[in-house]
Motif scaffolding. Structure first.
Motif, mmCIF file in Angstrom:
data_model
loop_
_atom_site.group_PDB
_atom_site.id
_atom_site.type_symbol
_atom_site.label_atom_id
_atom_site.label_comp_id
_atom_site.label_asym_id
_atom_site.label_seq_id
_atom_site.Cartn_x
_atom_site.Cartn_y
_atom_site.Cartn_z
ATOM 1 N N ASP A 1 0.835 -1.212 0.000
ATOM 2 C CA ASP A 1 0.000 0.000 0.000
ATOM 3 C C ASP A 1 0.864 1.254 0.000
ATOM 4 N N LEU A 2 1.886 1.273 0.859
ATOM 5 C CA LEU A 2 2.803 2.418 0.903
ATOM 6 C C LEU A 2 3.496 2.603 -0.441
ATOM 7 N N ASP A 3 3.959 1.501 -0.982
ATOM 8 C CA ASP A 3 4.672 1.493 -2.262
ATOM 9 C C ASP A 3 3.785 2.095 -3.357
ATOM 10 N N LYS A 4 2.527 1.652 -3.425
ATOM 11 C CA LYS A 4 1.595 2.123 -4.459
ATOM 12 C C LYS A 4 1.361 3.631 -4.339
ATOM 13 N N ASN A 5 1.085 4.086 -3.109
ATOM 14 C CA ASN A 5 0.786 5.507 -2.912
ATOM 15 C C ASN A 5 2.004 6.383 -3.189
ATOM 16 N N GLU B 1 2.805 6.621 -6.937
ATOM 17 C CA GLU B 1 1.893 7.566 -7.603
ATOM 18 C C GLU B 1 2.333 9.004 -7.351
ATOM 19 N N GLU B 2 2.690 9.319 -6.089
ATOM 20 C CA GLU B 2 3.169 10.668 -5.767
ATOM 21 C C GLU B 2 4.474 10.974 -6.506
ATOM 22 N N ALA B 3 5.373 9.990 -6.539
ATOM 23 C CA ALA B 3 6.660 10.180 -7.209
ATOM 24 C C ALA B 3 6.472 10.433 -8.702
ATOM 25 N N ASN B 4 5.554 9.689 -9.325
ATOM 26 C CA ASN B 4 5.294 9.883 -10.760
ATOM 27 C C ASN B 4 4.811 11.303 -11.051
ATOM 28 N N LYS B 5 3.971 11.839 -10.166
ATOM 29 C CA LYS B 5 3.482 13.216 -10.357
ATOM 30 C C LYS B 5 4.640 14.214 -10.281
ATOM 31 N N ILE B 6 5.549 13.993 -9.315
ATOM 32 C CA ILE B 6 6.705 14.893 -9.186
ATOM 33 C C ILE B 6 7.578 14.817 -10.437
ATOM 34 N N VAL B 7 7.847 13.585 -10.890
ATOM 35 C CA VAL B 7 8.716 13.406 -12.069
ATOM 36 C C VAL B 7 8.077 14.030 -13.308
ATOM 37 N N ASP B 8 6.779 13.832 -13.480
ATOM 38 C CA ASP B 8 6.098 14.381 -14.655
ATOM 39 C C ASP B 8 6.160 15.908 -14.691
ATOM 40 N N ASN B 9 6.324 16.528 -13.519
ATOM 41 C CA ASN B 9 6.390 17.987 -13.448
ATOM 42 C C ASN B 9 7.816 18.541 -13.451
ATOM 43 N N LEU B 10 8.813 17.632 -13.536
ATOM 44 C CA LEU B 10 10.197 18.108 -13.603
ATOM 45 C C LEU B 10 10.426 18.888 -14.897
ATOM 46 N N GLU B 11 11.176 19.977 -14.796
ATOM 47 C CA GLU B 11 11.488 20.760 -15.994
ATOM 48 C C GLU B 11 12.428 19.982 -16.908
ATOM 49 N N HIS B 12 12.174 20.068 -18.200
ATOM 50 C CA HIS B 12 13.042 19.459 -19.222
ATOM 51 C C HIS B 12 13.246 17.961 -18.974
ATOM 52 N N LEU B 13 12.187 17.254 -18.581
ATOM 53 C CA LEU B 13 12.301 15.825 -18.286
ATOM 54 C C LEU B 13 12.840 15.052 -19.482
ATOM 55 N N VAL C 1 10.423 2.339 2.194
ATOM 56 C CA VAL C 1 9.905 1.956 0.874
ATOM 57 C C VAL C 1 10.578 2.732 -0.256
ATOM 58 N N ILE C 2 11.462 3.674 0.078
ATOM 59 C CA ILE C 2 12.020 4.531 -0.984
ATOM 60 C C ILE C 2 12.865 3.747 -1.996
ATOM 61 N N GLY C 3 13.508 2.662 -1.553
ATOM 62 C CA GLY C 3 14.282 1.843 -2.495
ATOM 63 C C GLY C 3 13.390 1.208 -3.543
ATOM 64 N N ILE C 4 12.210 0.753 -3.111
ATOM 65 C CA ILE C 4 11.260 0.143 -4.050
ATOM 66 C C ILE C 4 10.756 1.201 -5.033
ATOM 67 N N VAL C 5 10.471 2.409 -4.525
ATOM 68 C CA VAL C 5 9.985 3.483 -5.394
ATOM 69 C C VAL C 5 11.062 3.849 -6.424
ATOM 70 N N ALA C 6 12.321 3.892 -5.992
ATOM 71 C CA ALA C 6 13.422 4.162 -6.936
ATOM 72 C C ALA C 6 13.460 3.109 -8.036
ATOM 73 N N ALA D 1 17.715 6.380 -10.908
ATOM 74 C CA ALA D 1 16.831 7.182 -10.050
ATOM 75 C C ALA D 1 17.341 7.197 -8.617
ATOM 76 N N VAL D 2 17.241 8.365 -7.993
ATOM 77 C CA VAL D 2 17.542 8.531 -6.568
ATOM 78 C C VAL D 2 16.299 9.103 -5.906
ATOM 79 N N VAL D 3 15.808 8.421 -4.877
ATOM 80 C CA VAL D 3 14.625 8.876 -4.147
ATOM 81 C C VAL D 3 15.050 9.173 -2.712
ATOM 82 N N LEU D 4 14.752 10.396 -2.256
ATOM 83 C CA LEU D 4 15.211 10.862 -0.946
ATOM 84 C C LEU D 4 14.046 11.255 -0.055
#
Length: 576
Positions: A329-333, A336-348, A365-370, A381-384
């Motif tokens: 559940d944590l991983d899924k949520n 989803e939040e991480a994808n929104k941040i990445v999609d809004n990165l400038e010059h992706l 869970v950050i390793g799984i999200v990475a 990818a680096v997730v902090l």
């Protein structure tokens, strides 16, 4: 997903060499070509590859400091010193602790084990762990799957009269900790013949040396190989050389007579009625063991792995299974939040890496999200997240790119870091995150290859359906266990047709169950294409198409061959 298919046809010389080897060992030239790609060119090498023998394991005393480590352990046991087995909270660390503790406990009772808390102590050797050892009268700590960078902590332990034996496989710094012995095949001065052991594998070699030195029969150690196989699969280390021998025999142990703890996890995973392979460990067994350290405390995983009573083990497995559901559940949520941040990165589109930070994310869970981000965006990818006053995180990489070197390039910005080619951990002051992101991107841009940042499928060979015989499949299975450096072969067949009976299946009609023919034979091949129902309309047009796939055994009909379709392209597509 629009995959690019990469295929490098063999040269005439390679074809001829494969035919010659095929004639000598009696298998398909196509499979002999796969052997050659793995550096296997003779019948003797093929025999060793297909039938790995425990007698071919390297002499553990070839590892630097092994004689010192065994001597110190013998002295501790002779003097009745209290010994602490200490390890990381992930699968590799907890299996390593379970292995060393279980083995030594047969001969010695004044022994304890310790797993640091991910949230209160963080990764590796902690002062809190050293204090625990001191307060409980420990004078020797065997540390597994960590410790190679714990210079300050081990110096602190030394002041308290505590010796360390380090069993690690992570890349060392120039300055090594003041341990009595450091067992690590990645040491600069190492002459050990194999560099890629898991942390649990290094612990196994230590125990192997202990048996040799003390005249203990090796067969007393082999029941613990199931733990080594779980560590090798979960830590994504190469499965060639010594790791292949350990994984091969570890899987046999896991399937024939697993330890009580692992048997209970196998039952909870629903794997008890089938032959377990490395993928089952990676996707089912490993994540459950890991969930303990991610959600609660890794010590619970060791408690389970050393348990001797099945009912008690089943209760522990059910609890760990609940942790895994929470983790999902944590991983899924978070993904989803991480994808929104990445999609809004400038010059992706121009970026070659991803670095994101959110101080509210769950550290476990950050390793799984990475990992998820590398799969989705094909970039390292680096997730902090925030831990106290630091940004701490995990890095994951794409195939062929060394993320550890990319992090090392930024070392002046970091408080701590460690890991290996495809996975690493790091921490830094929060004000350094922006500069780290810039510098990490700079290194990746300069060093990554274009093909490492696109959705690619590497095709190993072209087959006609007439090539896929029961003998071909029987010989292909000998390539097991699969993993890094010995990946499961992906084949392609061109110009295939729907036999007329293919259909969409699944709860949400998301998969295709295929029955296919090509124009070279009358063979009807069964296949399953997961998540590719969008292709069904084209398949039903009766036009030809190309497929790439792995060859599997149908889990519902034993002995029946089934193609697991990785991708489908219209024949007019010039993909190959």
């Amino acid at each position: 997903m629009n995959y690019k298919w990469n295929y490098q046809p063999p040269t005439p010389e390679q074809r001829e060499a494969a035919r010659a080897l095929a004639k000598e060992i009696g298998i398909s030239p196509i499979l002999c070509r796969l052997l050659q790609e793995r550096g296997i060119t003779s019948a003797a090498e093929a025999k060793r590859f297909f039938r790995p023998q425990l007698s071919e394991l390297h002499d553990p005393f070839l590892m630097k400091d092994m004689d010192i480590a065994v001597d110190r352990l013998n002295k501790a046991m002779g003097r009745k010193e209290r010994i602490l087995v200490y390890g990381d909270y992930d699968v590799d660390g907890t299996t390593a602790v379970a292995l060393v503790y279980k083995f030594l406990q047969q001969f010695y009772s004044n022994i304890d084990y310790y797993i640091p808390d991910r949230y209160n102590e963080g990764y590796g050797v902690s002062r809190k762990g050293v204090d625990y050892a001191y307060e409980t009268g420990v004078t020797l700590i065997i540390v597994l799957d960590c410790g190679i960078k714990a210079v300050e902590e081990i110096s602190y332990a030394k002041e308290k009269g505590i010796d360390f034996i380090i069993c690690d496989h992570h890349v060392p710094d120039e300055v090594l900790p003041p341990a009595v012995a450091i067992l690590n095949p990645k040491r600069e001065d190492s002459t050990y013949p194999y560099d890629h052991l898991s942390g649990c594998g290094v612990g196994f070699k230590f125990m192997q040396a202990f048996t040799i030195n003390n005249g203990i029969e090796f067969h007393q150690l082999t029941p613990l190989l199931d733990l080594v196989a779980v560590s090798i699969a979960s830590d994504i280390v190469p499965i060639m050389g010594e790791n292949r021998i350990l994984a091969y025999h570890g899987l046999r142990q896991l399937n024939s007579n697993p330890s009580v703890g692992l048997k209970s996890i196998i039952d909870v995973c629903g794997l008890s009625e089938r032959e377990i392979n490395m993928s089952d460990i990676v996707f089912k067994i490993g994540p459950r063991i890991n969930a303990s350290g991610r959600i609660q405390n890794g010590k619970e995983a060791v408690d389970l792995l050393i348990e001797k009573d099945y009912q008690a083990a089943k209760e522990k497995s059910n609890l760990i299974n609940q942790y895994n559901e929470t983790r999902k559940d944590l991983d899924k949520n978070m993904t989803e939040e991480a994808n929104k941040i990445v999609d809004n990165l400038e010059h992706l589109d121009e970026r070659r890496s991803i670095v994101i930070y959110n101080e509210d994310w769950h550290k476990g869970v950050i390793g799984i999200v990475a990992s998820r981000l590398t799969e989705i965006y094909y970039r390292p990818a680096v997730v902090l997240t925030r831990t106290d006053n630091l940004a701490t995180g995990s890095a994951r990489s794409v195939s062929g790119f060394d993320v550890y070197k990319a992090i090392e390039y930024c070392r002046d910005l970091l408080e701590n870091f460690g890991g290996h080619t495809y996975a690493a951990g790091l921490s830094m002051k929060i004000e350094n995150v922006e500069e780290f992101s810039r510098r990490f991107e700079e290194y990746v841009t300069q060093n990554i290859l274009p093909e490492q940042t696109s959705a690619t499928i590497q095709i190993d060979a072209h087959l006609d359906f007439r090539d896929i015989t029961p003998k071909f499949f029987f010989d292909l299975k000998k390539f097991n266990p699969f993993g890094p450096d010995n990946h499961k072969p992906i084949f392609a067949t061109l110009n295939v047709y729907d036999y007329g009976t293919s259909k969409v299946v699944g709860r949400d009609q998301e998969h295709i169950k295929l029955e296919l023919v090509d124009n070279k034979s009358n063979n009807v091949m069964n296949g399953i294409a997961f998540g590719q129902s969008s292709q069904a309309r084209y398949i039903k047009t009766k036009q030809s198409f190309n497929i790439c796939y792995t060859i599997e055994e149908n889990t519902h009909r034993r002995g029946e061959i089934q193609l697991q379709i990785e991708d489908i392209k219209p024949s007019r597509n010039k993909a190959l």
